[in-house]
Design an enzyme around this catalytic site. Structure first.
Site, short mmCIF file in Angstrom:
data_model
loop_
_atom_site.label_atom_id
_atom_site.label_comp_id
_atom_site.label_asym_id
_atom_site.label_seq_id
_atom_site.Cartn_x
_atom_site.Cartn_y
_atom_site.Cartn_z
N GLY A 48 4.16 66.36 -13.29
CA GLY A 48 3.87 66.66 -14.83
C GLY A 48 3.77 68.35 -15.24
CD GLU A 64 5.54 61.34 -7.06
OE1 GLU A 64 5.08 61.14 -5.87
OE2 GLU A 64 5.54 60.73 -8.11
N PRO A 65 6.53 66.83 -8.46
CG PRO A 65 6.83 69.16 -8.31
CD PRO A 65 6.38 68.01 -7.74
NE ARG A 121 8.83 68.04 -18.32
CZ ARG A 121 9.63 67.10 -19.15
NH1 ARG A 121 10.42 67.71 -19.90
NH2 ARG A 121 8.94 65.95 -19.34
NE ARG A 134 13.18 65.93 -22.09
CZ ARG A 134 12.53 66.98 -22.67
NH1 ARG A 134 12.81 67.86 -23.20
NH2 ARG A 134 11.25 66.63 -22.88
CE1 TYR A 157 10.76 60.50 -24.10
CE2 TYR A 157 12.12 61.99 -23.47
CZ TYR A 157 11.81 60.81 -23.07
OH TYR A 157 12.03 60.10 -21.97
CB CYS A 163 29.02 56.81 -34.71
SG CYS A 163 30.82 57.45 -34.84
CD GLU A 164 22.86 55.44 -33.09
OE1 GLU A 164 21.52 55.93 -33.22
OE2 GLU A 164 23.13 54.86 -32.03
CE1 TYR A 223 12.65 62.92 -15.80
CE2 TYR A 223 11.62 64.80 -16.49
CZ TYR A 223 11.43 63.92 -15.60
OH TYR A 223 10.42 63.71 -14.69
N1 LLP Z 1 5.90 60.91 -10.56
C1 LLP Z 1 6.11 59.85 -11.20
C2 LLP Z 1 5.52 58.54 -10.67
C3 LLP Z 1 6.84 59.55 -12.45
O1 LLP Z 1 6.79 58.71 -13.21
C4 LLP Z 1 7.40 61.20 -12.96
C5 LLP Z 1 8.01 61.27 -14.13
C6 LLP Z 1 7.24 62.26 -12.14
C7 LLP Z 1 6.34 62.09 -10.90
C8 LLP Z 1 7.54 63.79 -12.42
O2 LLP Z 1 6.96 64.11 -13.84
P1 LLP Z 1 7.37 65.47 -14.05
O3 LLP Z 1 6.99 66.54 -13.15
O4 LLP Z 1 8.99 65.67 -14.25
O5 LLP Z 1 6.92 65.73 -15.60
N2 LLP Z 1 12.30 61.67 -19.84
C9 LLP Z 1 10.75 62.17 -19.87
C10 LLP Z 1 10.26 62.40 -18.57
C11 LLP Z 1 9.65 61.32 -18.03
C12 LLP Z 1 9.03 61.38 -17.01
C13 LLP Z 1 8.98 60.08 -16.38
N3 LLP Z 1 8.10 60.06 -14.88
C14 LLP Z 1 11.28 63.76 -20.43
O6 LLP Z 1 12.70 63.96 -20.82
O7 LLP Z 1 10.63 64.63 -20.96
#
Ligand code: LLP
Length: 427
Positions: free
Chosen positions: A237, A280-281, A283, A319, A323, A353-354, A382
């Site tokens: 996150g 667990e990053p 992004r 994205r 979102y 086409c949207e 993503y």
């Molecule tokens: N661990 C788990 C169990 C997760 O579900 C996720 C993301 C992560 C780690 C990594 O999270 P991050 O560090 O990337 O924030 N598609 C969306 C983001 C969806 C994230 C889903 N899970 C976007 O484009 O912002």
């Protein structure tokens, strides 16, 4: 690019190395995902620097970007990876990760998917009591991880908040005794616990609070269960500043690291825990090393609204549509300056086409014209991983700017024959 009115960010980080956006599009087609190896490696090192605890490791969440060449670089940098589907597991293995370097963080898995992960010798995290029971029937006497919901959530959109009361994820803390009953019933070792509060926080507080909640849960584990614990995974996150041109400050990773490190050190000293600690990053690792390039194909004014039409449909980058996400935009004009200093509020759209196919809404930017190149910043996470073939368009190529500044093709542009895949023998 020095003459372009809107290339300061990529100029400042030497994003395109020895090449240029125009040369890249000519060589590899448009649109095009471009990644920068140096930036990717820097982000890995920042994350590894969060803690010097010997049990600390960075578990990259490959859903953000599973390109096998990027995964190989992450492996060289000493990261481990997660998988949440047979496909992600397949890509992890293709990139060279061994089963010990892969954690299977599942959600609503079929028995077949669980059995597949088990056949690779992976540790699996289950995130409901019913999945724990299914796991127990499948792997009696085995090792399992459970995903807890710490009751704290964070995220850039309600669609990506994965902790707290409104989400499908994790087992709530008031069901701990049921977890113990199931592990005892199936003679399972609780080898790990994990959580993920959501995607994108820019202040460390919620994350650190959730770290404390998880450690507190470990303290409360019954003695016969606590001894089996070998992994504590706090989730990802970690946010990145998408508003670069407004001077948005990055997440203060040094401060976060200091607090995080002292928390886990003090706790392991007190508890005697000798296992691993993971973050667990996704992004944070992949977003800023990626830019999505596309071409302006049309400009028009509808009822006073200025639209810039590009070849970057939402099938390529979802994205903003999904979102309402903000991505900063750069604009380059091939063959020299040509910009006259005028700006205009313009809306940049794709070719799907949207009418919701909008990349950037009402932005004041240099007046664009056909042939200009648009660069969508922070598209490495993503972006490609959520791309589709909607409107029967093919996914673009991916290119990596290597450390020496040269460009290397790391995935080909799909072609029409790819659209016919799956019909072999049927038509
Ligand atoms: N661990 C788990 C169990 C997760 O579900 C996720 C993301 C992560 C780690 C990594 O999270 P991050 O560090 O990337 O924030 N598609 C969306 C983001 C969806 C994230 C889903 N899970 C976007 O484009 O912002």
């Amino acid at each position: 690019m020095k003459n372009d009115p809107r290339s300061q960010y990529t100029d400042s980080v030497h994003f395109y190395g020895k090449t240029t956006p125009e040369a890249l599009l000519r060589a590899f087609g448009s649109p095009l995902y471009v990644y920068n190896e140096t930036i990717l490696r820097e982000r890995c090192r920042t994350l590894k620097g969060l803690s010097a605890h010997p049990g600390f490791a960075v578990n990259y969440s490959v859903k953000a970007n599973a390109n096998v060449f990027l995964l190989r670089i992450l492996r060289e940098e000493g990261l481990v990876v997660d998988a949440m589907s047979p496909g992600e597991l397949y890509m992890d293995r293709l990139a060279g990760f061994s089963p010990e370097e892969i954690l299977y963080i599942s959600n609503n898995n079929s028995e077949r998917e669980m059995a597949n992960a088990l056949s690779h010798g992976l540790l699996i995290s289950v995130d409901s009591l019913s999945q724990l029971e299914r796991f127990g029937r499948l792997a009696r006497g085995g090792k399992v991880m459970v995903r807890l919901n710490p009751g704290i959530g964070a995220g850039h959109s309600s669609k990506v908040v994965t902790g707290g009361k409104k989400t499908k994820f994790g087992i709530s803390l008031d069901a701990m005794s049921e977890i113990f009953a199931l592990t005892r019933r199936f003679n399972l070792t609780l080898a790990g616990i994990n959580q993920h509060i959501g995607s994108l926080f820019m202040k460390a507080d919620d994350y650190l609070d959730a770290v404390k909640v998880l450690l507190d849960q470990v303290d409360r584990l019954p003695d016969d269960i606590r001894g089996g614990l070998e992994v504590i995974d706090f989730g990802g996150g970690f946010g990145i500043p998408y508003h670069k041109y407004d001077g948005e400050a990055p997440l203060d990773m040094a401060a976060l690291g200091r607090k995080f490190h002292s928390l886990i050190c003090a706790w392991s000293e007190r508890s005697g825990y000798r296992g691993r600690f993971l973050v667990e990053p996704g992004r944070f690792v992949a977003a800023e090393c990626g830019v999505l390039l596309g071409r302006v194909e049309a400009v028009k004014t509808n009822a006073g609204n200025h639209f810039v039409g590009t070849d970057i449909g939402f099938n390529v980058l979802m994205r903003p549509v999904l979102y309402d996400s903000f991505h900063d935009v750069e604009i380059y004009r091939p063959n020299g300056s040509g910009f006259d200093g005028h700006t205009l509020v313009q809306t940049i759209t794709g070719n799907v086409c949207e009418s919701g196919d909008i990349l950037a809404k009402a932005r004041e930017l240099p007046v664009m014209r056909e042939g200009d190149i648009v660069a969508i910043l922070d598209a490495g996470a993503y972006g490609y991983s959520m791309a589709s073939t909607y409107n029967e368009r093919q996914r673009p190529a991916e290119v990596l700017i290597l450390k020496d500044g040269s460009a290397k093709l790391i995935r080909k542009h799909e072609n029409l024959a790819d659209l016919a895949r799956g019909y072999e023998g049927l038509i």
